[in-house]
Design a protein around this motif. Structure first.
Motif, PDB file in Angstrom:
ATOM      1  N   THR A 123      -8.515   7.224  -6.098  1.00  0.00           N
ATOM      2  CA  THR A 123      -8.681   5.969  -6.844  1.00  0.00           C
ATOM      3  C   THR A 123      -7.916   4.821  -6.194  1.00  0.00           C
ATOM      4  O   THR A 123      -7.985   3.692  -6.657  1.00  0.00           O
ATOM      5  CB  THR A 123      -8.186   6.112  -8.301  1.00  0.00           C
ATOM      6  N   ARG A 124      -7.203   5.104  -5.125  1.00  0.00           N
ATOM      7  CA  ARG A 124      -6.395   4.082  -4.459  1.00  0.00           C
ATOM      8  C   ARG A 124      -7.280   3.211  -3.575  1.00  0.00           C
ATOM      9  O   ARG A 124      -8.070   3.714  -2.786  1.00  0.00           O
ATOM     10  CB  ARG A 124      -5.305   4.767  -3.626  1.00  0.00           C
ATOM     11  N   SER A 125      -7.143   1.888  -3.718  1.00  0.00           N
ATOM     12  CA  SER A 125      -7.932   0.973  -2.888  1.00  0.00           C
ATOM     13  C   SER A 125      -7.222  -0.376  -2.800  1.00  0.00           C
ATOM     14  O   SER A 125      -6.350  -0.693  -3.613  1.00  0.00           O
ATOM     15  CB  SER A 125      -9.338   0.780  -3.465  1.00  0.00           C
ATOM     16  N   THR A 126      -7.608  -1.171  -1.813  1.00  0.00           N
ATOM     17  CA  THR A 126      -7.026  -2.498  -1.621  1.00  0.00           C
ATOM     18  C   THR A 126      -7.785  -3.507  -2.476  1.00  0.00           C
ATOM     19  O   THR A 126      -8.989  -3.689  -2.307  1.00  0.00           O
ATOM     20  CB  THR A 126      -7.086  -2.909  -0.139  1.00  0.00           C
ATOM     21  N   TYR A 127      -7.086  -4.145  -3.392  1.00  0.00           N
ATOM     22  CA  TYR A 127      -7.724  -5.121  -4.276  1.00  0.00           C
ATOM     23  C   TYR A 127      -7.509  -6.558  -3.794  1.00  0.00           C
ATOM     24  O   TYR A 127      -8.229  -7.474  -4.197  1.00  0.00           O
ATOM     25  CB  TYR A 127      -7.221  -4.972  -5.715  1.00  0.00           C
ATOM     26  N   GLN A 139      -2.540  -5.218  -0.632  1.00  0.00           N
ATOM     27  CA  GLN A 139      -2.052  -4.842  -1.958  1.00  0.00           C
ATOM     28  C   GLN A 139      -3.027  -3.836  -2.570  1.00  0.00           C
ATOM     29  O   GLN A 139      -4.216  -4.113  -2.686  1.00  0.00           O
ATOM     30  CB  GLN A 139      -1.914  -6.086  -2.837  1.00  0.00           C
ATOM     31  N   GLN A 140      -2.501  -2.694  -2.971  1.00  0.00           N
ATOM     32  CA  GLN A 140      -3.374  -1.629  -3.457  1.00  0.00           C
ATOM     33  C   GLN A 140      -3.165  -1.329  -4.940  1.00  0.00           C
ATOM     34  O   GLN A 140      -2.088  -1.535  -5.494  1.00  0.00           O
ATOM     35  CB  GLN A 140      -3.166  -0.355  -2.633  1.00  0.00           C
ATOM     36  N   VAL A 141      -4.232  -0.839  -5.535  1.00  0.00           N
ATOM     37  CA  VAL A 141      -4.223  -0.397  -6.929  1.00  0.00           C
ATOM     38  C   VAL A 141      -4.424   1.109  -6.952  1.00  0.00           C
ATOM     39  O   VAL A 141      -5.084   1.672  -6.069  1.00  0.00           O
ATOM     40  CB  VAL A 141      -5.340  -1.096  -7.737  1.00  0.00           C
ATOM     41  N   ILE A 142      -3.847   1.759  -7.952  1.00  0.00           N
ATOM     42  CA  ILE A 142      -4.108   3.177  -8.160  1.00  0.00           C
ATOM     43  C   ILE A 142      -4.156   3.462  -9.658  1.00  0.00           C
ATOM     44  O   ILE A 142      -3.404   2.872 -10.442  1.00  0.00           O
ATOM     45  CB  ILE A 142      -3.058   4.075  -7.464  1.00  0.00           C
ATOM     46  N   LEU A 143      -5.070   4.329 -10.026  1.00  0.00           N
ATOM     47  CA  LEU A 143      -5.195   4.777 -11.414  1.00  0.00           C
ATOM     48  C   LEU A 143      -4.112   5.820 -11.686  1.00  0.00           C
ATOM     49  O   LEU A 143      -3.907   6.735 -10.892  1.00  0.00           O
ATOM     50  CB  LEU A 143      -6.586   5.389 -11.625  1.00  0.00           C
ATOM     51  N   SER A 162       0.826  -1.213   0.000  1.00  0.00           N
ATOM     52  CA  SER A 162       0.000   0.000   0.000  1.00  0.00           C
ATOM     53  C   SER A 162       0.858   1.260   0.000  1.00  0.00           C
ATOM     54  O   SER A 162       0.371   2.347  -0.307  1.00  0.00           O
ATOM     55  CB  SER A 162      -0.924   0.009   1.227  1.00  0.00           C
ATOM     56  N   LEU A 163       2.135   1.114   0.337  1.00  0.00           N
ATOM     57  CA  LEU A 163       3.016   2.276   0.459  1.00  0.00           C
ATOM     58  C   LEU A 163       3.223   2.988  -0.873  1.00  0.00           C
ATOM     59  O   LEU A 163       3.063   4.215  -0.970  1.00  0.00           O
ATOM     60  CB  LEU A 163       4.368   1.848   1.033  1.00  0.00           C
ATOM     61  N   ARG A 164       3.580   2.248  -1.896  1.00  0.00           N
ATOM     62  CA  ARG A 164       3.940   2.902  -3.154  1.00  0.00           C
ATOM     63  C   ARG A 164       2.749   3.560  -3.851  1.00  0.00           C
ATOM     64  O   ARG A 164       2.885   4.673  -4.371  1.00  0.00           O
ATOM     65  CB  ARG A 164       4.682   1.915  -4.048  1.00  0.00           C
ATOM     66  N   PRO A 165       1.563   2.939  -3.877  1.00  0.00           N
ATOM     67  CA  PRO A 165       0.412   3.678  -4.407  1.00  0.00           C
ATOM     68  C   PRO A 165       0.131   4.965  -3.626  1.00  0.00           C
ATOM     69  O   PRO A 165      -0.226   5.989  -4.216  1.00  0.00           O
ATOM     70  CB  PRO A 165      -0.736   2.672  -4.269  1.00  0.00           C
TER      71      PRO A 165
END
Length: 239
Positions: free
Chosen positions: A92-96, A203-207, A76-79
């Motif tokens: 847009t950042r969220s845990t997938y 683990q996070q995703v970001i647009l 989650s740090l880098r997003p």
């Protein structure tokens, strides 16, 4: 008919094809993302271009301007950092997915035997991902430090550039034990120990770029269909 008209009037046109979404995805998520892409593309003319690698390397590439549309990190740090730097699209950042670190060997061992092998360094080599590049490698280092054996493993450790390479070292027999992601080994023969909740990782995703196509894939990633695929392949998901 359109082509015929264009030829008559001396015009030309370029056919419009479905757009493309470029994903940077952490190596540990290779199997789920491939399945997710297959399902997404079944009902869409949007094509997905996939790049797998260590989170640390992909983060550095994004900072240098690599043309990715979404970043599926192994932490989650880098997003969060990308959002703070204005490179990632805000909100847009969220845990997938939530992953788990496990100790695994292809040999048949009881949990107590496997843990004893590790603590007593009863092996030729153990494999982990590089802590500076891979979040699972950083977790592995923390676990080995907690056991008090990190400094004793200088000549007993092999490190992969990413978690998939770390796994290959074990599968090939170059290492006898591995600290790996549960999703990698859940369907393999052998023995494993799931570590406690301190060794789970969100683990996070970001647009990274705004577009209708990018938003569609991000929405799909949050859908119940996608969550079921992610769960079936060894991860936890959040509501």
């Amino acid at each position: 008919m359109r082509l015929f008209i264009c030829l008559i009037f001396g015009l030309s046109f370029t056919p419009v094809f479905g757009s493309e979404v470029r994903l940077a995805v952490a190596s540990n998520f290779a199997n789920p993302i491939k399945e997710l892409i297959r399902e997404f593309e079944k009902n869409s003319d949007i094509k997905i271009k996939l790049s797998l690698g260590s989170t640390g390397k992909q983060y550095a590439q994004i900072l240098q301007g690599a043309p990715f549309d979404l970043f599926l990190s192994a932490d989650s740090l880098r997003p969060k950092l990308l959002e703070e730097k204005g490179i990632g699209v805000r909100s847009t950042r969220s845990t997938y997915a939530v992953g788990k670190l496990v100790l695994w060997t292809p040999k048949i061992r009881t949990s107590s035997e496997l843990l004893k092998d590790l603590k007593n360094i009863n092996f030729k080599y153990i494999s982990i991902a590089k802590p500076k590049l891979a979040p699972y490698g950083k977790l592995a280092k923390n676990y080995l430090r907690e056991l008090g054996i990190w400094k004793k493993l200088n000549n007993k450790m092999v490190q992969g550039q990413n978690i998939n390479q770390a796994m290959q070292f074990v599968l090939s027999g170059n290492a006898q034990l591995g600290l790996l992601a549960y999703s990698q080994v859940k369907n393999l023969k052998g023995s494993l120990i799931k570590l406690d909740d301190r060794y789970k990782i969100a683990q996070q995703v970001i647009l990274l770029k705004e577009s209708t196509s990018n938003r569609k894939f991000l929405s799909f990633l949050k859908s119940n269909q996608a969550k079921k695929i992610i769960q079936d392949l060894g991860y936890e998901v959040r509501p």
